[in-house]
Design a protein around this motif. Structure first.
Motif, PDB file in Angstrom:
ATOM      1  N   PHE A  98      32.613  35.109  34.642  1.00 40.85           N
ATOM      2  CA  PHE A  98      34.016  35.416  35.131  1.00 40.85           C
ATOM      3  C   PHE A  98      34.053  36.743  35.502  1.00 40.85           C
ATOM      4  CE2 PHE A  98      38.322  33.881  34.442  1.00 40.85           C
ATOM      5  CZ  PHE A  98      38.838  34.976  34.274  1.00 40.85           C
ATOM      6  N   GLU A  99      33.436  37.696  34.790  1.00 37.26           N
ATOM      7  CA  GLU A  99      33.458  39.225  35.191  1.00 37.26           C
ATOM      8  C   GLU A  99      32.849  39.392  36.530  1.00 37.26           C
ATOM      9  OE1 GLU A  99      33.408  40.917  30.570  1.00 37.26           O
ATOM     10  OE2 GLU A  99      31.812  41.299  32.103  1.00 37.26           O
ATOM     11  N   ALA A 100      31.746  38.593  36.850  1.00 38.72           N
ATOM     12  CA  ALA A 100      31.407  38.933  38.296  1.00 38.72           C
ATOM     13  C   ALA A 100      32.205  38.223  39.451  1.00 38.72           C
ATOM     14  CB  ALA A 100      29.998  37.933  38.249  1.00 38.72           C
ATOM     15  N   LEU A 101      33.125  37.361  39.319  1.00 37.92           N
ATOM     16  CA  LEU A 101      33.840  36.654  40.065  1.00 37.92           C
ATOM     17  C   LEU A 101      35.047  37.501  40.264  1.00 37.92           C
ATOM     18  CD1 LEU A 101      34.076  33.000  39.659  1.00 37.92           C
ATOM     19  CD2 LEU A 101      32.906  34.253  41.598  1.00 37.92           C
ATOM     20  N   GLN A 102      35.264  38.621  39.425  1.00 40.50           N
ATOM     21  CA  GLN A 102      36.384  39.462  39.574  1.00 40.50           C
ATOM     22  C   GLN A 102      36.326  40.489  40.844  1.00 40.50           C
ATOM     23  OE1 GLN A 102      37.975  41.240  35.786  1.00 40.50           O
ATOM     24  NE2 GLN A 102      37.186  39.744  34.643  1.00 40.50           N
ATOM     25  N   GLU A 103      35.281  40.625  41.077  1.00 42.24           N
ATOM     26  CA  GLU A 103      34.849  41.582  42.246  1.00 42.24           C
ATOM     27  C   GLU A 103      35.454  41.134  43.567  1.00 42.24           C
ATOM     28  OE1 GLU A 103      31.471  43.176  45.081  1.00 42.24           O
ATOM     29  OE2 GLU A 103      30.993  42.640  43.122  1.00 42.24           O
ATOM     30  N   GLY A 104      36.855  41.409  43.887  1.00 45.93           N
ATOM     31  CA  GLY A 104      37.547  41.457  44.976  1.00 45.93           C
ATOM     32  C   GLY A 104      38.407  40.042  44.870  1.00 45.93           C
ATOM     33  N   GLY A 105      38.465  39.424  43.459  1.00 44.56           N
ATOM     34  CA  GLY A 105      39.042  38.365  43.141  1.00 44.56           C
ATOM     35  C   GLY A 105      40.374  38.883  42.359  1.00 44.56           C
ATOM     36  N   GLN A 106      41.011  37.741  42.185  1.00 42.24           N
ATOM     37  CA  GLN A 106      42.508  37.877  41.328  1.00 42.24           C
ATOM     38  C   GLN A 106      42.445  37.080  39.987  1.00 42.24           C
ATOM     39  OE1 GLN A 106      45.797  37.208  43.430  1.00 42.24           O
ATOM     40  NE2 GLN A 106      47.386  37.428  41.563  1.00 42.24           N
ATOM     41  N   VAL A 107      42.339  37.707  39.125  1.00 44.80           N
ATOM     42  CA  VAL A 107      42.526  37.019  37.462  1.00 44.80           C
ATOM     43  C   VAL A 107      43.868  36.373  37.449  1.00 44.80           C
ATOM     44  CG1 VAL A 107      42.339  37.241  35.135  1.00 44.80           C
ATOM     45  CG2 VAL A 107      40.784  38.428  36.456  1.00 44.80           C
ATOM     46  N   GLU A 108      43.768  34.953  37.439  1.00 42.15           N
ATOM     47  CA  GLU A 108      45.112  34.241  37.148  1.00 42.15           C
ATOM     48  C   GLU A 108      45.458  33.950  35.723  1.00 42.15           C
ATOM     49  OE1 GLU A 108      45.343  32.158  41.452  1.00 42.15           O
ATOM     50  OE2 GLU A 108      45.375  30.700  39.732  1.00 42.15           O
ATOM     51  N   ALA A 119      36.795  30.076  25.045  1.00 44.54           N
ATOM     52  CA  ALA A 119      36.723  30.957  26.167  1.00 44.54           C
ATOM     53  C   ALA A 119      37.251  30.081  27.604  1.00 44.54           C
ATOM     54  CB  ALA A 119      35.159  31.461  26.458  1.00 44.54           C
ATOM     55  N   TYR A 120      38.596  30.193  27.914  1.00 37.45           N
ATOM     56  CA  TYR A 120      38.986  29.640  29.116  1.00 37.45           C
ATOM     57  C   TYR A 120      39.894  30.473  29.744  1.00 37.45           C
ATOM     58  CZ  TYR A 120      42.073  26.582  32.067  1.00 37.45           C
ATOM     59  OH  TYR A 120      42.654  26.200  33.190  1.00 37.45           O
ATOM     60  N   GLY A 121      39.628  30.465  31.252  1.00 31.09           N
ATOM     61  CA  GLY A 121      40.358  31.461  32.157  1.00 31.09           C
ATOM     62  C   GLY A 121      40.300  31.148  33.502  1.00 31.09           C
ATOM     63  N   VAL A 122      41.100  31.429  34.331  1.00 32.18           N
ATOM     64  CA  VAL A 122      41.330  31.131  35.684  1.00 32.18           C
ATOM     65  C   VAL A 122      41.228  32.285  36.567  1.00 32.18           C
ATOM     66  CG1 VAL A 122      42.749  30.022  37.406  1.00 32.18           C
ATOM     67  CG2 VAL A 122      42.961  29.272  34.996  1.00 32.18           C
ATOM     68  N   ILE A 123      40.365  32.115  37.630  1.00 34.18           N
ATOM     69  CA  ILE A 123      40.256  33.432  38.583  1.00 34.18           C
ATOM     70  C   ILE A 123      40.173  32.903  39.983  1.00 34.18           C
ATOM     71  CG2 ILE A 123      37.726  33.377  38.173  1.00 34.18           C
ATOM     72  CD1 ILE A 123      38.032  36.318  38.382  1.00 34.18           C
ATOM     73  N   LYS A 124      40.800  33.420  40.789  1.00 35.59           N
ATOM     74  CA  LYS A 124      40.752  33.183  42.329  1.00 35.59           C
ATOM     75  C   LYS A 124      39.814  34.065  42.893  1.00 35.59           C
ATOM     76  CE  LYS A 124      44.121  31.520  44.689  1.00 35.59           C
ATOM     77  NZ  LYS A 124      45.364  31.387  45.300  1.00 35.59           N
ATOM     78  N   ASP A 125      38.566  33.626  43.487  1.00 35.85           N
ATOM     79  CA  ASP A 125      37.672  34.588  43.851  1.00 35.85           C
ATOM     80  C   ASP A 125      38.061  35.371  45.374  1.00 35.85           C
ATOM     81  OD1 ASP A 125      36.813  32.742  46.001  1.00 35.85           O
ATOM     82  OD2 ASP A 125      34.935  32.568  45.133  1.00 35.85           O
ATOM     83  N   LYS A 126      37.273  36.035  45.926  1.00 37.41           N
ATOM     84  CA  LYS A 126      37.416  36.820  46.970  1.00 37.41           C
ATOM     85  C   LYS A 126      37.682  35.907  48.078  1.00 37.41           C
ATOM     86  CE  LYS A 126      32.809  38.389  47.803  1.00 37.41           C
ATOM     87  NZ  LYS A 126      31.889  39.856  47.829  1.00 37.41           N
ATOM     88  N   GLY A 128      38.999  33.080  47.891  1.00 37.66           N
ATOM     89  CA  GLY A 128      40.473  32.332  47.945  1.00 37.66           C
ATOM     90  C   GLY A 128      39.994  31.042  47.106  1.00 37.66           C
ATOM     91  N   VAL A 129      38.728  30.874  46.654  1.00 38.82           N
ATOM     92  CA  VAL A 129      38.685  29.718  45.781  1.00 38.82           C
ATOM     93  C   VAL A 129      38.859  29.806  44.342  1.00 38.82           C
ATOM     94  CG1 VAL A 129      36.727  28.464  44.964  1.00 38.82           C
ATOM     95  CG2 VAL A 129      36.638  29.024  47.153  1.00 38.82           C
ATOM     96  N   THR A 130      39.627  29.100  43.772  1.00 38.72           N
ATOM     97  CA  THR A 130      40.249  29.101  42.308  1.00 38.72           C
ATOM     98  C   THR A 130      39.308  28.426  41.306  1.00 38.72           C
ATOM     99  OG1 THR A 130      42.459  29.140  43.104  1.00 38.72           O
ATOM    100  CG2 THR A 130      42.040  28.511  40.644  1.00 38.72           C
ATOM    101  N   PHE A 131      38.646  29.146  40.314  1.00 38.93           N
ATOM    102  CA  PHE A 131      37.722  28.708  39.399  1.00 38.93           C
ATOM    103  C   PHE A 131      38.492  28.653  37.910  1.00 38.93           C
ATOM    104  CE2 PHE A 131      35.048  30.023  42.752  1.00 38.93           C
ATOM    105  CZ  PHE A 131      33.798  29.159  42.727  1.00 38.93           C
ATOM    106  N   GLN A 132      38.227  27.329  37.556  1.00 37.51           N
ATOM    107  CA  GLN A 132      38.685  27.128  35.874  1.00 37.51           C
ATOM    108  C   GLN A 132      37.598  27.287  35.156  1.00 37.51           C
ATOM    109  OE1 GLN A 132      41.681  24.216  34.683  1.00 37.51           O
ATOM    110  NE2 GLN A 132      41.740  23.806  36.807  1.00 37.51           N
ATOM    111  N   PHE A 133      37.599  28.272  34.206  1.00 35.95           N
ATOM    112  CA  PHE A 133      36.410  28.243  33.189  1.00 35.95           C
ATOM    113  C   PHE A 133      36.592  27.804  31.972  1.00 35.95           C
ATOM    114  CE2 PHE A 133      34.939  31.409  36.339  1.00 35.95           C
ATOM    115  CZ  PHE A 133      33.686  31.655  36.280  1.00 35.95           C
ATOM    116  N   TYR A 134      35.786  26.639  31.539  1.00 34.24           N
ATOM    117  CA  TYR A 134      36.214  25.991  30.357  1.00 34.24           C
ATOM    118  C   TYR A 134      34.792  26.059  29.649  1.00 34.24           C
ATOM    119  CZ  TYR A 134      36.787  22.304  27.377  1.00 34.24           C
ATOM    120  OH  TYR A 134      36.862  21.215  26.086  1.00 34.24           O
ATOM    121  N   THR A 135      34.889  26.780  28.420  1.00 39.45           N
ATOM    122  CA  THR A 135      33.505  26.663  27.394  1.00 39.45           C
ATOM    123  C   THR A 135      33.863  25.573  26.350  1.00 39.45           C
ATOM    124  OG1 THR A 135      33.580  28.941  27.822  1.00 39.45           O
ATOM    125  CG2 THR A 135      32.120  28.107  26.017  1.00 39.45           C
TER     126      THR A 135
END
Length: 138
Positions: A98-108, A119-126, A128-135
């Motif tokens: 999740f932290e690695a995708l923050q480079e140039g991305g936007q945490v939603e 551990a759940y979160g959503v991030i749009k990477d640099k 423009g791809v949106t990833f949902q993280f589900y643990t």
């Protein structure tokens, strides 16, 4: 790690589940509505959202396709209908990616513990791809 397509639809997720279930001879793994999720008095659920799909999944062979309706007031823009849900079995591994995708991305939605995931979160990477993280697990 596992990757699954997650389709966000505008009120017709149930219809999509039934359609893909039939089209792919898939196994329906169940549906949860927004009304079935734990309530939060600080954020009351609008009446029109109670029957909308918060999460559904079908199993197609060895793969999953996941679905949800957008929450009332949210809209789906082209390119946002499909997100990539990345499933982890380890919170620390999820946090690292999740932290690695923050480079140039936007945490939603920050990676955090929820009622359904440690551990759940959503991030749009640099790109423009949106990833949902589900643990998995609690």
């Amino acid at each position: 790690m596992k990757f699954f397509p997650y389709l966000r639809l505008e009120g017709n997720a149930r219809e999509a589940v039934a359609f893909y279930e039939k089209a792919f001879q898939a196994e329906n793994l169940g549906t949860i509505t927004f009304g079935e999720m734990p309530s939060d008095p600080e954020y009351p659920l609008p009446e029109g959202a109670k029957d909308l799909v918060a999460h559904a999944a079908i199993k197609v062979g060895e793969s999953l396709i996941m679905f949800s309706d957008t929450f009332p007031g949210e809209s789906v823009q082209k390119g946002d209908m499909v997100t990539i849900c990345v499933m982890f079995d380890d919170v620390e591994k999820a946090r690292q990616s999740f932290e690695a995708l923050q480079e140039g991305g936007q945490v939603e939605m920050p990676l955090t513990e929820t009622s359904f995931s440690p551990a759940y979160g959503v991030i749009k990477d640099k790109f423009g791809v949106t990833f949902q993280f589900y643990t998995e697990g609690k």
